[in-house]
Design a protein around this motif. Structure first.
Motif, PDB file in Angstrom:
ATOM      1  N   VAL A   1      82.004  10.407  28.296  1.00 16.10           N
ATOM      2  CA  VAL A   1      82.839   9.673  29.252  1.00 16.10           C
ATOM      3  C   VAL A   1      82.406   9.889  30.702  1.00 16.10           C
ATOM      4  CG1 VAL A   1      84.841   9.459  27.750  1.00 16.10           C
ATOM      5  CG2 VAL A   1      84.557  11.541  29.112  1.00 16.10           C
ATOM      6  N   ALA A   2      81.239  10.483  30.899  1.00 18.68           N
ATOM      7  CA  ALA A   2      80.579  10.567  32.209  1.00 18.68           C
ATOM      8  C   ALA A   2      79.122  10.899  31.926  1.00 18.68           C
ATOM      9  CB  ALA A   2      81.231  11.623  33.101  1.00 18.68           C
ATOM     10  N   LYS A   3      78.249  10.589  32.875  1.00 20.80           N
ATOM     11  CA  LYS A   3      76.816  10.775  32.619  1.00 20.80           C
ATOM     12  C   LYS A   3      76.482  12.222  32.297  1.00 20.80           C
ATOM     13  CE  LYS A   3      75.180   6.826  35.310  1.00 20.80           C
ATOM     14  NZ  LYS A   3      74.438   6.377  36.532  1.00 20.80           N
ATOM     15  N   LEU A   4      77.025  13.166  33.074  1.00 22.91           N
ATOM     16  CA  LEU A   4      76.746  14.573  32.819  1.00 22.91           C
ATOM     17  C   LEU A   4      77.276  14.982  31.455  1.00 22.91           C
ATOM     18  CD1 LEU A   4      75.840  17.433  33.671  1.00 22.91           C
ATOM     19  CD2 LEU A   4      78.105  17.732  34.694  1.00 22.91           C
ATOM     20  N   HIS A   5      78.501  14.586  31.168  1.00 22.03           N
ATOM     21  CA  HIS A   5      79.132  14.942  29.897  1.00 22.03           C
ATOM     22  C   HIS A   5      78.288  14.444  28.720  1.00 22.03           C
ATOM     23  CE1 HIS A   5      82.293  13.790  26.728  1.00 22.03           C
ATOM     24  NE2 HIS A   5      82.134  15.092  26.643  1.00 22.03           N
ATOM     25  N   THR A   6      77.821  13.208  28.807  1.00 17.72           N
ATOM     26  CA  THR A   6      77.019  12.644  27.727  1.00 17.72           C
ATOM     27  C   THR A   6      75.706  13.407  27.563  1.00 17.72           C
ATOM     28  OG1 THR A   6      78.006  10.467  28.067  1.00 17.72           O
ATOM     29  CG2 THR A   6      75.914  10.541  26.871  1.00 17.72           C
ATOM     30  N   GLU A   7      75.093  13.790  28.669  1.00 18.52           N
ATOM     31  CA  GLU A   7      73.846  14.563  28.583  1.00 18.52           C
ATOM     32  C   GLU A   7      74.099  15.934  27.969  1.00 18.52           C
ATOM     33  OE1 GLU A   7      70.631  13.489  29.186  1.00 18.52           O
ATOM     34  OE2 GLU A   7      71.819  11.639  29.102  1.00 18.52           O
ATOM     35  N   ILE A   8      75.233  16.555  28.302  1.00 19.98           N
ATOM     36  CA  ILE A   8      75.571  17.861  27.711  1.00 19.98           C
ATOM     37  C   ILE A   8      75.764  17.717  26.201  1.00 19.98           C
ATOM     38  CG2 ILE A   8      77.378  19.628  27.576  1.00 19.98           C
ATOM     39  CD1 ILE A   8      77.735  19.293  30.611  1.00 19.98           C
ATOM     40  N   ILE A   9      76.423  16.645  25.784  1.00 19.34           N
ATOM     41  CA  ILE A   9      76.622  16.398  24.358  1.00 19.34           C
ATOM     42  C   ILE A   9      75.278  16.238  23.651  1.00 19.34           C
ATOM     43  CG2 ILE A   9      77.436  14.694  22.678  1.00 19.34           C
ATOM     44  CD1 ILE A   9      79.760  14.096  24.514  1.00 19.34           C
ATOM     45  N   LYS A  10      74.412  15.425  24.238  1.00 22.23           N
ATOM     46  CA  LYS A  10      73.141  15.101  23.597  1.00 22.23           C
ATOM     47  C   LYS A  10      72.172  16.287  23.573  1.00 22.23           C
ATOM     48  CE  LYS A  10      71.377  11.278  25.267  1.00 22.23           C
ATOM     49  NZ  LYS A  10      71.124  10.136  26.184  1.00 22.23           N
ATOM     50  N   LYS A  11      72.151  17.060  24.639  1.00 21.05           N
ATOM     51  CA  LYS A  11      71.113  18.073  24.777  1.00 21.05           C
ATOM     52  C   LYS A  11      71.586  19.493  24.472  1.00 21.05           C
ATOM     53  CE  LYS A  11      68.589  15.305  28.153  1.00 21.05           C
ATOM     54  NZ  LYS A  11      68.131  15.186  29.555  1.00 21.05           N
ATOM     55  N   ARG A  12      72.924  19.656  24.362  1.00 17.94           N
ATOM     56  CA  ARG A  12      73.408  21.018  24.162  1.00 17.94           C
ATOM     57  C   ARG A  12      74.412  21.102  23.021  1.00 17.94           C
ATOM     58  NH1 ARG A  12      76.319  23.497  29.198  1.00 17.94           N
ATOM     59  NH2 ARG A  12      74.435  22.635  30.171  1.00 17.94           N
ATOM     60  N   GLU A  13      75.594  20.551  23.237  1.00 16.35           N
ATOM     61  CA  GLU A  13      76.691  20.777  22.298  1.00 16.35           C
ATOM     62  C   GLU A  13      76.451  20.115  20.938  1.00 16.35           C
ATOM     63  OE1 GLU A  13      79.053  22.889  22.968  1.00 16.35           O
ATOM     64  OE2 GLU A  13      78.262  23.209  24.979  1.00 16.35           O
ATOM     65  N   MET A  14      75.843  18.931  20.931  1.00 13.02           N
ATOM     66  CA  MET A  14      75.640  18.210  19.677  1.00 13.02           C
ATOM     67  C   MET A  14      74.182  17.794  19.519  1.00 13.02           C
ATOM     68  SD  MET A  14      79.104  15.923  19.797  1.00 13.02           S
ATOM     69  CE  MET A  14      80.728  16.718  19.839  1.00 13.02           C
ATOM     70  N   LYS A  15      73.295  18.642  20.008  1.00 13.27           N
ATOM     71  CA  LYS A  15      71.876  18.267  20.078  1.00 13.27           C
ATOM     72  C   LYS A  15      71.280  18.007  18.700  1.00 13.27           C
ATOM     73  CE  LYS A  15      70.247  23.076  20.285  1.00 13.27           C
ATOM     74  NZ  LYS A  15      69.497  24.069  21.097  1.00 13.27           N
ATOM     75  N   ASN A  16      71.719  18.746  17.684  1.00 18.10           N
ATOM     76  CA  ASN A  16      71.159  18.532  16.349  1.00 18.10           C
ATOM     77  C   ASN A  16      71.579  17.179  15.789  1.00 18.10           C
ATOM     78  OD1 ASN A  16      69.766  20.981  16.237  1.00 18.10           O
ATOM     79  ND2 ASN A  16      71.578  22.085  15.508  1.00 18.10           N
ATOM     80  N   PHE A  17      72.814  16.796  16.055  1.00 17.17           N
ATOM     81  CA  PHE A  17      73.263  15.473  15.625  1.00 17.17           C
ATOM     82  C   PHE A  17      72.513  14.381  16.389  1.00 17.17           C
ATOM     83  CE2 PHE A  17      76.889  18.122  14.423  1.00 17.17           C
ATOM     84  CZ  PHE A  17      77.127  17.668  13.131  1.00 17.17           C
ATOM     85  N   TYR A  18      72.223  14.641  17.656  1.00 15.66           N
ATOM     86  CA  TYR A  18      71.465  13.672  18.454  1.00 15.66           C
ATOM     87  C   TYR A  18      70.059  13.496  17.889  1.00 15.66           C
ATOM     88  CZ  TYR A  18      69.206  11.519  22.501  1.00 15.66           C
ATOM     89  OH  TYR A  18      68.494  10.684  23.324  1.00 15.66           O
ATOM     90  N   ARG A  19      69.491  14.576  17.362  1.00 13.00           N
ATOM     91  CA  ARG A  19      68.166  14.476  16.744  1.00 13.00           C
ATOM     92  C   ARG A  19      68.218  13.600  15.490  1.00 13.00           C
ATOM     93  NH1 ARG A  19      65.908  20.525  16.191  1.00 13.00           N
ATOM     94  NH2 ARG A  19      64.151  19.393  15.225  1.00 13.00           N
ATOM     95  N   VAL A  20      69.345  13.633  14.779  1.00 15.12           N
ATOM     96  CA  VAL A  20      69.476  12.845  13.554  1.00 15.12           C
ATOM     97  C   VAL A  20      69.849  11.395  13.855  1.00 15.12           C
ATOM     98  CG1 VAL A  20      70.767  12.620  11.380  1.00 15.12           C
ATOM     99  CG2 VAL A  20      70.116  14.889  12.217  1.00 15.12           C
ATOM    100  N   PHE A  21      70.770  11.201  14.832  1.00 13.31           N
ATOM    101  CA  PHE A  21      71.293   9.861  15.135  1.00 13.31           C
ATOM    102  C   PHE A  21      71.098   9.501  16.616  1.00 13.31           C
ATOM    103  CE2 PHE A  21      74.422  11.678  11.970  1.00 13.31           C
ATOM    104  CZ  PHE A  21      73.979  10.955  10.859  1.00 13.31           C
TER     105      PHE A  21
END
Length: 804
Positions: free
Chosen positions: A428-448
């Motif tokens: 819900v914000a650019k920083l938040h989305t980057e944190i999700i993708k690169k840190r908190e949910m990075k493994n899921f981001y690698r899959v999807f």
């Protein structure tokens, strides 16, 4: 409708509905009469909109949320239908004070904080943009709680907002849905198809109450459907051996009614957790069944379902949408697993609102298995298939399977379920989305990787500027025209007037009048006199450690100590205003509230301070109170620990009303800075990368900061040495949590930078022209943060719905 027609209609409604003459009518009856007039108009447009949507068979979006923080609807409905001016003039002519009449409507107790207010803004924008999008929520009998301050302590009282008829809802008993809990599930194979037999379950009746959501100046009306839980006649909880006992039926009836009784029951004990889980399944099951019922009136082929239906789940609370949709498609509509899964994935999208571990919901396996046996089977199968796909398709992640699994360590991870079962996951914000993708949910981001995207939050400018600050709205329209009301990006045209001294003076005049109005409210309600010419520093949001009301208070105590040490010290007089509720079980937050009120009592009665400092804690913070505070704010406190606030929307509301932001580089603060430029915002403190590095390395020492900063140690020592507060025990937990628990949210670390930023605020405020220029710049750029922009992005990039 003319004013004369409105007055005639008012008199007629008052007589036929209440049997009262004009002279006898109370403010409440006047409010209800105005609402009845409005309802007649809205209901006609509502019916036309529904008929058109059925006829066109356009794709519909359903927004599932446990919260919808609507606030009062009377004023926004008047504005959106174009009747506000006529109604105000008519009420005055009839001898009423419009503000007193409108205040008779209680805030709907359907939400708590930013999550619920965002959902309300989204509904407003959907209707105003002619988009077919509807809300799905629960009709809580009691809201979060009414906050009362007793000797400086928060006391929670029931928020019975439904004690009077809610004028905007329509009960739809004929559309009731059955929801089933517990029981026994047997699976059998017949003719190559799986047959599911669910027996001995508890039956609950879900009754829908529909609230019209009125678009601005377009006669377009969507719906917010709120579900109320009722017991089934002659139904019992079959688990009990006393299943036919009359008193057991009363127990059953009471347990059912609890489902829609309270917003967020206390989940610090088992029964509270169970009730929360019940609420979540109740919402998604009733909502999905009603959506499917409507779909089947037009279509027999469920492969068309994703082309006609979009579902957005607002945070993890409605994540059970995924297994429940699978259940309905497989068990009721007889689709195969693969077809049901494809439909579910294409239909459901998930908004993540937090990186806080405690906010990412998890449920004990045994609880879900007992309460929702068929749903647990489906979640188990989803988990098994997902884990196998990781093992075979992503061998580099095999060691991470336990951390990515939906079911692990006897817990069901709802965020993982939401990610695996959705075609879109947005921050819900650019920083938040980057944190999700690169840190908190990075493994899921690698899959999807294709599923992750950003949708920065927004607010409805119609409520938060046009409605709450009509003087400023009129000034803007006089300057650049009123096109900004329908196209908020046009506010940017104000930027060419930032150096216009006459506009600066008018902006300043509007702000002063708003401050005078708030000062009068505070004097009337709290018997505290504040100076409207002082700098109004506003910190209004849910009370939580990461939002750091404590950091703000430490700065206030520092200023107070400066005044005590040198009564002749010169600085701009300041009025600090707090509004916040602490969750009933969150003892640290409640201690911070007590500390704020204790400091206020000390500062406000100290003759040495005179009018240099005032500290106010306004009780029972809600939407209506925010509407009083926001237009009067000079400074907007957005000081969360960097990386902890997903976005924030208070920052946008205050910016839109001309307040300047003091904040960390967190959430949408970063995007505000990027829009207005670093000279028009006051930033300070650690950034998200630095916070993360401290957390990873463990090399932050709170006591070292305490020992090295005399200002900070002097402030903190007042918590335990009786120099400020007579009781040296009252606030020791705050003191020890910072020093011995190592200051989890970096309050001490950011103190020096925060003080320096406030010194910059002080210097800037002394130059009125410079301040007003910055204020105009913020207003001009605030159109970017309208929820109209956010909703257009969702509609085009996630939901694929179109204006009608």
């Amino acid at each position: 409708m003319s004013r004369e027609e409105f007055i005639s209609s008012f008199q007629d409604k008052l007589t036929t509905s209440f049997g009262k003459s004009m002279e006898e009518a109370t403010n409440k009856e006047a409010y209800q009469t105005v609402s009845l007039i409005l309802r007649d108009m809205i209901l006609r447009n509502w019916q036309k909109t529904q008929n058109k949507q059925r006829e066109k068979d356009e794709k519909q979006m359903y927004y599932f949320s446990m919260e919808f923080l609507l606030g009062r609807l009377i004023e926004s409905n008047l504005i959106n239908t174009g009747l506000e001016k006529i109604c105000v003039e008519a009420l005055i002519e009839l001898g009423f004070k419009p503000e007193e009449v409108f205040s008779e409507e209680l805030d709907a107790g359907l939400g708590n904080g930013g999550l619920g207010r965002l959902a309300a803004c989204f509904l407003d924008s959907l209707a105003s943009l002619n988009l077919p999008g509807h809300g799905m929520g629960i009709r809580y009998k009691y809201g979060l709680f009414q906050q009362k301050m007793v000797n400086g302590y928060q006391v929670e009282l029931p928020d019975y907002w439904l004690k009077d008829d809610y004028m905007w809802e329509t009960k739809r008993s004929e559309k009731a849905i059955e929801v089933h809990f517990a029981g026994n599930v047997q699976l059998q194979s017949a003719d190559g198809h799986l047959q599911v037999e669910h027996t001995d379950y508890e039956r609950v009746l879900a009754i829908p109450y529909d609230v019209p959501i009125v678009g601005y100046d377009n006669q377009f009306v969507n719906s917010l459907r709120l579900w109320s839980a009722e017991s089934m006649p002659n139904s019992f909880h079959f688990h009990s051996q006393k299943g036919t006992d009359y008193y057991h039926y009363l127990d059953y009836k009471r347990s059912v009614e609890q489902i829609s009784e309270f917003l967020y029951p206390d989940d610090s004990y088992y029964e509270g957790k169970l009730l929360r889980l019940k609420q979540q399944y109740f919402l998604v099951s009733a909502g999905l069944q009603s959506i499917i019922r409507r779909f089947k009136k037009k279509h027999n082929d469920f492969l068309l379902f994703p082309q006609k239906i979009a579902i957005q789940i607002n945070d993890t609370h409605p994540s059970l949408v995924i297994p429940e949709l699978m259940r309905l498609l497989m068990d009721i509509e007889k689709l195969s697993w693969d077809d049901a899964w494809d439909i579910t994935i294409q239909t459901v999208a998930y908004t993540n609102h937090t990186t806080l571990v405690e906010a990412l919901e998890k449920w004990p396996v045994h609880m879900v298995k007992s309460l929702l046996p068929r749903i647990y089977m489906i979640i188990e199968e989803i988990n098994e298939r997902f884990c196998q796909s990781i093992y075979f398709e992503h061998p580099a992640l095999r060691n991470e399977i336990a951390n990515m699994a939906i079911i692990s360590y006897e817990q069901i991870h709802m965020a993982h379920l939401a990610i695996v079962g959705s075609h879109s996951i947005n921050g819900v914000a650019k920083l938040h989305t980057e944190i999700i993708k690169k840190r908190e949910m990075k493994n899921f981001y690698r899959v999807f990787p294709e599923r992750f995207n950003n949708k920065t939050n927004g607010i409805t400018h119609r409520r938060w500027l046009l409605n709450v600050n009509p003087s400023l709205a009129q000034l803007i329209s006089n300057t650049i025209g009123d096109g900004w009301i329908k196209e908020p990006r046009k506010l940017i045209h104000l930027i060419k007037y930032t150096d216009d001294s006459s506009l600066q003076d008018e902006i300043s005049s509007v702000k002063l009048k708003n401050k005078q109005k708030l000062a009068k409210y505070i004097r009337d309600e709290y018997q505290i006199t504040i100076d409207p010419n002082s700098l109004f520093d506003v910190h209004i949001k849910r009370l939580h450690g990461y939002k750091r009301q404590l950091l703000n208070l430490f700065h206030i105590l520092h200023l107070y100590q400066l005044c005590k040490e040198n009564p002749n010290v010169q600085f701009t007089p300041r009025t600090f205003i707090f509004g916040a509720k602490a969750a009933p079980g969150y003892h640290f937050a409640k201690q911070v509230i007590k500390l704020i009120t204790a400091a206020a009592d000390k500062i406000n009665h100290d003759p040495f301070v005179k009018d240099k400092l005032k500290l106010i804690f306004l009780e029972n913070y809600n939407v209506s109170l925010a509407e009083k505070i926001i237009p009067a704010a000079d400074i907007s406190e957005q000081i969360s620990t960097a990386s902890k606030e997903a976005s924030g929307t208070g920052n946008m509301k205050l910016m839109m009303n001309g307040a300047l932001t003091i904040g960390t580089l967190d959430g949408a603060n970063i995007e505000i800075r990027d829009m207005v430029g670093p000279k028009n915002i006051f930033t300070f403190g650690l950034n998200s990368k630095e916070v993360f590095e401290y957390q990873q390395n463990g090399d932050y020492r709170a006591r070292d900061v305490y020992n090295s900063d005399q200002r900070l140690s002097a402030v903190m020592d007042t918590l335990v040495n009786q120099s400020f507060f007579q009781d040296d025990v009252e606030f020791k937990n705050i003191y020890y949590s910072l020093l011995y628990n190592n200051d989890e949210y970096f309050v001490l670390k950011d103190f020096d930078s925060y003080v320096e930023a406030h010194q910059h605020v002080e210097q800037t405020y002394r130059n009125e022209s410079s301040w007003n220029k910055k204020s105009i710049t913020n207003i001009a750029h605030s159109g970017k943060f309208s929820s109209d922009r956010t909703i257009s992005e969702y509609a085009n990039e996630i939901w694929n719905i179109h204006p009608m």
